[in-house]
Motif scaffolding. Structure first.
Motif: not given
Length: 352
Positions: A202-216
């Motif tokens: 999770v923490h090495t691969r997630y991207l932050e979407l507009p609005g602060g959402e976390f995504a793999l």
């Protein structure tokens, strides 16, 4: 098959959420099955440019690369929303079953925790998980803060160690909260290697979407990191939540595609989260730490701007904070005047 076919493969009821014998070997020396990833991605509706490929320089590192010249502003990867894992989707899926666990974690945002739960659940499903091929292609070995030992922390400069230890502390919080999660097996919840691996995924691969959402975002998570002058691609999203990656400039064949993971001027946070050293960084690790810093010191750039440059110099913020602290020892009035001058950009008063 398309993204719709991918959705049809998802478990449709609680009765289908059963534990399968996992086929994912997470031992650090286990091979990664990257060969199956491309076919899986195409079957899920992921589109890639003919110039896009996954390359490897050794058995551990796999990264997005080009196999032919790519003009600037060219599409590289498109990942449909249905394939993307997000914290809010996982929160909606788990519902009340994860609420008690969420309440035990003192965080302003729980999205990474829900992604952590999602990875663990899909791991338990094994080859019945719609994301099995992606999970089975991921690294087993990590060197980020949460994966470090006490010996590692002792070898780091103070600020880097502080950042890495914060990552380890968050992992421990996540693991403790699993006692409140009823949909995961006791074997998974007590498996330290598994929880550390899921946290690192999770923490090495997630991207932050507009609005602060976390995504793999499978396939879009294979871009390497580049410094300010080395970025070859950028990632964006449309209103439906589909992910797109485009080239930022002309990229020659055979080059790794790079995006920005974070601030390259300070490598400590990159080491703590991702576990690598940014060789393009103009600054070395901060060796200056302050116990219980005041809000004034935070406002003056501590700790993110406490930079020690490779040429032997230090950032202006280091001198500002040092002088502010020294003034506090001899004259609180002069300390306040210096702080006010700093905040207003009054260099004449600062130099007086």
């Amino acid at each position: 098959a398309t993204a719709s076919a991918f959705l049809a493969h998802l478990p449709s009821s609680a009765s289908e959420r059963r534990l399968f014998s996992s086929c994912i070997d997470i031992n650090e020396d286990a091979p990664r099955d990257v060969a199956s990833l491309g076919e899986w991605a195409a079957n899920c509706g992921v589109q890639t440019s003919p110039s896009f490929e996954l390359a490897s320089e050794d058995e551990l590192g796999v990264f997005a690369s080009t196999n032919q010249d790519v003009p600037a502003d060219s599409p590289i990867v498109c990942v449909p929303n249905e394939v993307i894992l997000t914290g809010s989707k996982a929160r909606q899926e788990f519902g009340a079953d994860a609420y008690a666990a969420e309440q035990t974690i003192m965080l302003s945002d729980h999205m990474s925790f829900y992604l952590f739960l999602k990875v663990l659940k899909e791991y338990e499903l094994g080859d019945q998980s719609p994301w099995y091929q992606w999970l089975n292609s991921l690294p087993r070995y990590y060197s980020n803060g949460a994966s470090m030992t006490d010996f590692c922390f002792g070898c780091l400069p103070p600020y880097a160690a502080e950042q890495a230890l914060a990552d380890k502390t968050r992992l421990n919080q996540f693991v403790q909260a699993l006692s409140e999660v009823p949909f995961l097996s006791s074997e998974s919840k007590s498996n330290a290697d598994l929880t550390r691996w899921a946290f690192a995924v999770v923490h090495t691969r997630y991207l932050e979407l507009p609005g602060g959402e976390f995504a793999l975002v499978p396939m879009a998570d294979f871009f390497n990191h580049g410094g300010a002058e080395d970025i070859d691609a950028y990632i964006t999203y449309d209103e439906e939540g589909n992910c797109y990656a485009y080239s930022t400039r002309n990229v020659p064949a055979g080059q790794a595609l790079r995006v920005c993971y974070g601030d390259s001027t300070n490598p400590s946070q990159l080491l703590a989260r991702y576990g690598f050293l940014d060789e393009s960084s103009p600054a070395t690790f901060c060796k200056y730490t302050i116990t219980n810093p005041s809000y004034e010191i935070f406002n003056m750039g501590y700790p993110s701007q406490m930079l020690f440059y490779n040429n032997g110099g230090v950032s202006n913020e280091v001198w500002d904070v040092l002088l502010f602290q020294e003034l506090g020892k001899v004259s609180p009035e002069e300390q306040l005047a210096y702080y006010q001058a700093y905040m207003t950009g009054d260099e004449a008063t600062k130099q007086s």
